[in-house]
Scaffold this motif. Structure first.
Motif, PDB file in Angstrom:
ATOM      1  N   GLN A  55       0.832  -1.204   0.000  1.00 18.17           N
ATOM      2  CA  GLN A  55       0.000   0.000   0.000  1.00 18.17           C
ATOM      3  C   GLN A  55       0.869   1.258   0.000  1.00 18.17           C
ATOM      4  O   GLN A  55       0.564   2.234  -0.698  1.00 18.17           O
ATOM      5  CB  GLN A  55      -0.942  -0.004   1.210  1.00 18.17           C
ATOM      6  N   VAL A  56       1.958   1.237   0.777  1.00 20.00           N
ATOM      7  CA  VAL A  56       2.866   2.383   0.807  1.00 20.00           C
ATOM      8  C   VAL A  56       3.500   2.579  -0.568  1.00 20.00           C
ATOM      9  O   VAL A  56       3.588   3.706  -1.093  1.00 20.00           O
ATOM     10  CB  VAL A  56       3.936   2.207   1.910  1.00 20.00           C
ATOM     11  N   ALA A  57       3.930   1.466  -1.194  1.00 14.43           N
ATOM     12  CA  ALA A  57       4.548   1.544  -2.526  1.00 14.43           C
ATOM     13  C   ALA A  57       3.536   2.041  -3.552  1.00 14.43           C
ATOM     14  O   ALA A  57       3.861   2.884  -4.412  1.00 14.43           O
ATOM     15  CB  ALA A  57       5.096   0.183  -2.927  1.00 14.43           C
ATOM     16  N   LEU A  58       2.307   1.544  -3.485  1.00 14.14           N
ATOM     17  CA  LEU A  58       1.263   1.977  -4.410  1.00 14.14           C
ATOM     18  C   LEU A  58       0.964   3.458  -4.221  1.00 14.14           C
ATOM     19  O   LEU A  58       0.833   4.200  -5.204  1.00 14.14           O
ATOM     20  CB  LEU A  58      -0.006   1.141  -4.196  1.00 14.14           C
ATOM     21  N   ALA A  59       0.899   3.869  -2.969  1.00 16.27           N
ATOM     22  CA  ALA A  59       0.636   5.291  -2.705  1.00 16.27           C
ATOM     23  C   ALA A  59       1.773   6.148  -3.240  1.00 16.27           C
ATOM     24  O   ALA A  59       1.539   7.231  -3.822  1.00 16.27           O
ATOM     25  CB  ALA A  59       0.465   5.522  -1.215  1.00 16.27           C
ATOM     26  N   ALA A  60       3.008   5.697  -3.097  1.00 15.54           N
ATOM     27  CA  ALA A  60       4.151   6.453  -3.620  1.00 15.54           C
ATOM     28  C   ALA A  60       4.104   6.511  -5.143  1.00 15.54           C
ATOM     29  O   ALA A  60       4.368   7.572  -5.736  1.00 15.54           O
ATOM     30  CB  ALA A  60       5.450   5.796  -3.151  1.00 15.54           C
ATOM     31  N   GLU A  61       3.762   5.396  -5.796  1.00 14.49           N
ATOM     32  CA  GLU A  61       3.637   5.387  -7.255  1.00 14.49           C
ATOM     33  C   GLU A  61       2.546   6.350  -7.713  1.00 14.49           C
ATOM     34  O   GLU A  61       2.723   7.113  -8.672  1.00 14.49           O
ATOM     35  CB  GLU A  61       3.313   3.983  -7.754  1.00 14.49           C
ATOM     36  N   GLN A  62       1.396   6.304  -7.029  1.00 10.62           N
ATOM     37  CA  GLN A  62       0.278   7.169  -7.400  1.00 10.62           C
ATOM     38  C   GLN A  62       0.661   8.643  -7.213  1.00 10.62           C
ATOM     39  O   GLN A  62       0.331   9.501  -8.032  1.00 10.62           O
ATOM     40  CB  GLN A  62      -0.956   6.819  -6.570  1.00 10.62           C
ATOM     41  N   LYS A  63       1.384   8.933  -6.128  1.00 11.76           N
ATOM     42  CA  LYS A  63       1.810  10.303  -5.872  1.00 11.76           C
ATOM     43  C   LYS A  63       2.803  10.751  -6.935  1.00 11.76           C
ATOM     44  O   LYS A  63       2.724  11.887  -7.450  1.00 11.76           O
ATOM     45  CB  LYS A  63       2.437  10.434  -4.490  1.00 11.76           C
ATOM     46  N   ALA A  64       3.717   9.848  -7.299  1.00  9.42           N
ATOM     47  CA  ALA A  64       4.692  10.193  -8.332  1.00  9.42           C
ATOM     48  C   ALA A  64       3.984  10.451  -9.659  1.00  9.42           C
ATOM     49  O   ALA A  64       4.312  11.411 -10.396  1.00  9.42           O
ATOM     50  CB  ALA A  64       5.725   9.085  -8.471  1.00  9.42           C
ATOM     51  N   ALA A  65       3.003   9.611  -9.992  1.00 12.92           N
ATOM     52  CA  ALA A  65       2.252   9.792 -11.235  1.00 12.92           C
ATOM     53  C   ALA A  65       1.469  11.103 -11.197  1.00 12.92           C
ATOM     54  O   ALA A  65       1.428  11.855 -12.194  1.00 12.92           O
ATOM     55  CB  ALA A  65       1.326   8.613 -11.464  1.00 12.92           C
ATOM     56  N   ARG A  66       0.865  11.402 -10.070  1.00 14.84           N
ATOM     57  CA  ARG A  66       0.094  12.631  -9.913  1.00 14.84           C
ATOM     58  C   ARG A  66       1.027  13.855 -10.035  1.00 14.84           C
ATOM     59  O   ARG A  66       0.709  14.843 -10.715  1.00 14.84           O
ATOM     60  CB  ARG A  66      -0.617  12.610  -8.558  1.00 14.84           C
ATOM     61  N   ASP A  67       2.184  13.758  -9.362  1.00 13.42           N
ATOM     62  CA  ASP A  67       3.147  14.863  -9.435  1.00 13.42           C
ATOM     63  C   ASP A  67       3.650  15.045 -10.868  1.00 13.42           C
ATOM     64  O   ASP A  67       3.838  16.188 -11.337  1.00 13.42           O
ATOM     65  CB  ASP A  67       4.328  14.612  -8.495  1.00 13.42           C
ATOM     66  N   ALA A  68       3.841  13.928 -11.585  1.00 16.22           N
ATOM     67  CA  ALA A  68       4.304  14.011 -12.975  1.00 16.22           C
ATOM     68  C   ALA A  68       3.242  14.683 -13.841  1.00 16.22           C
ATOM     69  O   ALA A  68       3.556  15.538 -14.696  1.00 16.22           O
ATOM     70  CB  ALA A  68       4.649  12.634 -13.509  1.00 16.22           C
ATOM     71  N   ARG A  69       1.988  14.327 -13.646  1.00 16.52           N
ATOM     72  CA  ARG A  69       0.901  14.948 -14.411  1.00 16.52           C
ATOM     73  C   ARG A  69       0.822  16.449 -14.101  1.00 16.52           C
ATOM     74  O   ARG A  69       0.660  17.289 -14.992  1.00 16.52           O
ATOM     75  CB  ARG A  69      -0.431  14.267 -14.104  1.00 16.52           C
ATOM     76  N   PHE A  70       0.950  16.792 -12.828  1.00 18.12           N
ATOM     77  CA  PHE A  70       0.886  18.183 -12.410  1.00 18.12           C
ATOM     78  C   PHE A  70       2.044  18.972 -13.032  1.00 18.12           C
ATOM     79  O   PHE A  70       1.868  20.077 -13.560  1.00 18.12           O
ATOM     80  CB  PHE A  70       0.940  18.286 -10.877  1.00 18.12           C
ATOM     81  N   ALA A  71       3.250  18.374 -12.986  1.00 15.48           N
ATOM     82  CA  ALA A  71       4.416  19.044 -13.554  1.00 15.48           C
ATOM     83  C   ALA A  71       4.243  19.205 -15.069  1.00 15.48           C
ATOM     84  O   ALA A  71       4.630  20.239 -15.641  1.00 15.48           O
ATOM     85  CB  ALA A  71       5.685  18.249 -13.237  1.00 15.48           C
TER      86      ALA A  71
END
Length: 120
Positions: free
Chosen positions: A96-112
């Motif tokens: 769950q921690v890894a999935l949350a980190a992946e989702q956050k990274a994907a979200r941050d990439a989309r935002f950037a």
């Protein structure tokens, strides 16, 4: 009507008296309680009783040992199951921690990417 047969009555009474005398004679002929044969039989019976009690206590000890072993095995199995549950819960938390980190990274990439697109 027939006559009363006194001889048969006397025979029966005599047979009964002889039977009583024979029973009394057998009773009197019994060995006394302090007779060596009686004491030997009592000692033999006592030895049999003690041997039986010994075997019974040995069986009980074996039964208790087996029961304790089974109890220990059951406890170990419960501990293994609990450890497995803890391990599975830890793995799930890591996923769950890894999935949350992946989702956050994907979200941050989309935002950037949106920000970069807006700056052009």
């Amino acid at each position: 009507m027939g006559q009363f047969n006194a001889d048969q009555l006397a025979d029966r009474l005599e047979a009964t008296a002889k039977a009583r005398q024979a029973t009394l004679a057998r009773f009197r002929a019994r060995p006394a309680a302090d007779d060596p044969a009686v004491l030997a039989r009592q000692a033999e019976r006592q030895a049999l009783v003690e041997a039986r009690d010994q075997r019974s206590s040995e069986r009980e000890a074996v039964r208790l040992a087996v029961e304790a072993e089974r109890e220990a095995e059951a406890l170990a199995a419960r501990e293994r199951a609990a450890a497995e549950l803890v391990r599975q819960a830890a793995e799930k938390a890591e996923r769950q921690v890894a999935l949350a980190a992946e989702q956050k990274a994907a979200r941050d990439a989309r935002f950037a990417a949106r920000k970069a697109k807006a700056r052009r």
